[in-house]
Design an enzyme around this catalytic site. Structure first.
Site, short mmCIF file in Angstrom:
data_model
loop_
_atom_site.label_atom_id
_atom_site.label_comp_id
_atom_site.label_asym_id
_atom_site.label_seq_id
_atom_site.Cartn_x
_atom_site.Cartn_y
_atom_site.Cartn_z
N ARG A 276 0.76 -1.15 0.01
CA ARG A 276 0.01 -0.01 -0.19
C ARG A 276 0.93 1.18 -0.14
NH1 ARG A 276 -4.74 -0.86 4.07
NH2 ARG A 276 -5.84 -2.18 2.59
N SER A 374 -5.74 -5.92 10.16
CA SER A 374 -6.01 -5.14 11.47
C SER A 374 -7.34 -5.52 11.95
CB SER A 374 -6.12 -3.51 11.18
OG SER A 374 -7.10 -3.60 9.95
C1 SIN Z 1 -9.62 -1.81 2.12
O1 SIN Z 1 -10.59 -2.47 1.76
O2 SIN Z 1 -8.90 -1.58 1.07
C2 SIN Z 1 -8.87 -1.78 3.29
C3 SIN Z 1 -8.44 -2.97 3.67
C4 SIN Z 1 -7.47 -2.68 4.93
O3 SIN Z 1 -7.25 -1.28 5.34
O4 SIN Z 1 -7.27 -3.41 5.57
#
Ligand code: SIN
Length: 494
Positions: A276, A374
């Site tokens: 990410r 998380s």
């Molecule tokens: C998302 O659905 O993109 C977020 C998932 C996450 O933050 O674990």
């Protein structure tokens, strides 16, 4: 009251707080939340689900490998091992509480998100997973005889006696304050995303528990590591920006810039599903260059009402049909890897004070959390902490002098707005030393900023980010990346 009957106070009603409270039976638990359950916690907004090595060819070791890679190796390996080894058990426990995970023809349906090499994300209600989990845990907690509720209250002080936590000060909406005695306090108050101008977090995720623990002298850890989600909906907002789940990229959606070039082309072998931090920085750069970033999900097949009802509704509310139109996106503050320093049992440096979930830092996420780890962390470490508390025989110390530690003065709305803009500018996806120094000076020279607990917290984050000169995970400094003093980054709000 007999010491054994004093409650464990759990502050925060998200997944971590609820899991802790449930597992602490038969100890009496008092659950305190700022709002009604599910209304002000990031857990309920989570669209991604729970990562668990359930699929054929997957294993906890594979899950651990992806967690460590995303975390840039800064993770505590034992915490990672505990997390991945307990993921399947946590999923089964949720099923016993009535969570119905999405299935396909072959059983549980497994999605993929950034940083995962395999399909291992379980969803419930498609992209409404967090809400489904919070609802099930909430139902169970309502039925549990050992749990009492005190909603719509704020904990803003800790009572200490004989070097040990012995109570909390609670304020209600009318400004009435009371000190409640208890045997232990668990801070499950969530992260700090709401201290940034662009965030996917609810307003209550403002670091209130972290600030309280720090005021009491509990050390924090890894404060500089803030994760930015690459795809929040790019709309003007003074609250949380709607999240556009990464699961869409897992299902084939692709990021483009205005010229139609792929944002992630040639940047990482996993392209749009790279960890990410990388994707967020690329999207940030497109926006900083004056362009727009677009998520094209028009090729995503299947039944959107079943798989992505939340994103579908959010987009339509903003006049976008995601099945036929591209979605404008921006990075936004999403998850704090740092927090109150704790061991694997959630113990802080202060006796009787515990922390769990996003408010805490036990090192499991390293420098960058792997997607969908998380909710899992909240469940796995919340249950571990709850079981420990169920067994704790120490109880509160009833002798010795006592004193109240106060979190401090809260910033006014206008001061908070300034602080959020400052954090976004200085502590956003791309940082530089000069901008962070300027932000420190700015806070120090403004009495309203400096004297608020929120200003103090951002100061601590800036200091931590300045101390860390080497880029790692989500902490990325342009000045150290280019080995030269960079110009301050101009403020560009949504
Ligand atoms: C998302 O659905 O993109 C977020 C998932 C996450 O933050 O674990």
């Amino acid at each position: 009251m007999n010491i054994a009957q004093l409650p464990v106070v759990v502050v925060g009603c998200g997944v971590a707080g609820l899991a802790t409270a449930l597992a602490a039976a038969p100890r009496p638990v008092l659950l305190i939340g700022r709002q009604a359950v599910g209304q002000d916690c990031a857990s309920a907004l989570a669209q991604g689900g729970i990562a668990a090595a359930i699929g054929a060819g997957d294993s906890p070791a594979e899950h651990a490998r992806d967690t460590l890679t995303a975390g840039a190796g800064h993770n505590h390996p034992d915490a990672v091992r505990y997390l991945v080894d307990h993921a399947v058990v946590a999923v089964r426990w949720l099923q016993t509480l009535g969570v119905e995970f999405d299935c396909d023809g072959e059983g549980l349906s497994l999605g993929r998100e950034g940083g995962h090499h395999l399909h291992r994300i379980l969803h419930a209600g498609g992209d409404a997973s967090g809400a489904a989990l919070v609802a099930a845990l909430h139902r169970a907690a309502r039925r549990a005889a050992h749990i009492q509720w005190q909603p719509a209250c704020e904990v803003d002080g800790l009572l200490l006696r004989g070097e040990r936590v012995a109570g909390v000060r609670v304020g209600d909406r009318d400004g009435q304050k009371n000190v409640l005695e208890c045997s232990e306090v668990v801070l499950a108050t969530g992260g700090i995303g709401a201290l940034f101008a662009a965030t996917t977090n609810p307003i209550g995720a403002d670091g209130n528990g972290l600030a309280l623990a720090m005021a009491a002298g509990a050390p924090a850890q890894d404060l500089e590591f803030m994760q930015f989600h690459p795809t929040a909906l790019a709309v003007a907002s003074c609250g949380a920006l709607p999240l556009i789940t990464e699961a869409l990229r897992g299902a084939g959606a692709v990021l483009y810039d205005d010229s139609g070039a792929r944002v992630m082309a040639g940047r990482h072998p996993l392209a749009d599903l790279a960890p990410r931090d990388l994707v967020a920085r690329q999207v940030w750069q497109v926006l900083q260059a004056g362009g727009h970033a677009w998520l094209d999900a028009t090729t995503v097949p299947g039944d959107w009402q079943r798989r992505f009802p939340t994103v579908d509704a959010i987009c339509k509310r903003h006049g976008i049909d995601p099945r036929t139109q591209r979605i404008p996106v921006t990075p936004a503050a999403h998850f704090h890897m740092g927090g109150i320093a704790v061991d694997f049992d959630g113990r802080t440096a202060i006796r009787g004070l515990y922390a769990v979930g996003e408010a805490a830092c036990n090192g499991v996420h390293g420098a960058n959390r792997l997607a969908s780890n998380s909710l899992l962390e909240g469940l796995v470490f919340g249950r571990r902490l709850g079981r420990l508390l169920a067994d704790v025989r120490l109880g509160a110390c009833r002798s010795g002098s006592h004193w109240l530690v106060e979190r401090g003065q809260s910033a006014t709305e206008s001061t908070l707005a300034q602080l959020r803009a400052l954090s976004w500018q200085a502590l956003g996806p791309v940082r530089d030393g000069a901008t962070m120094q300027q932000a420190l000076v700015h806070i120090d020279s403004d009495a309203a900023l400096r004297t608020s607990w929120q200003g103090e917290l951002v100061t601590r984050m800036l200091e931590a980010a300045l101390r860390r000169r080497r880029n790692l995970g989500a902490h990325y400094r342009l000045d150290t990346a280019k080995q030269k003093a960079a110009q301050p980054i101009p403020l560009r709000l949504l």
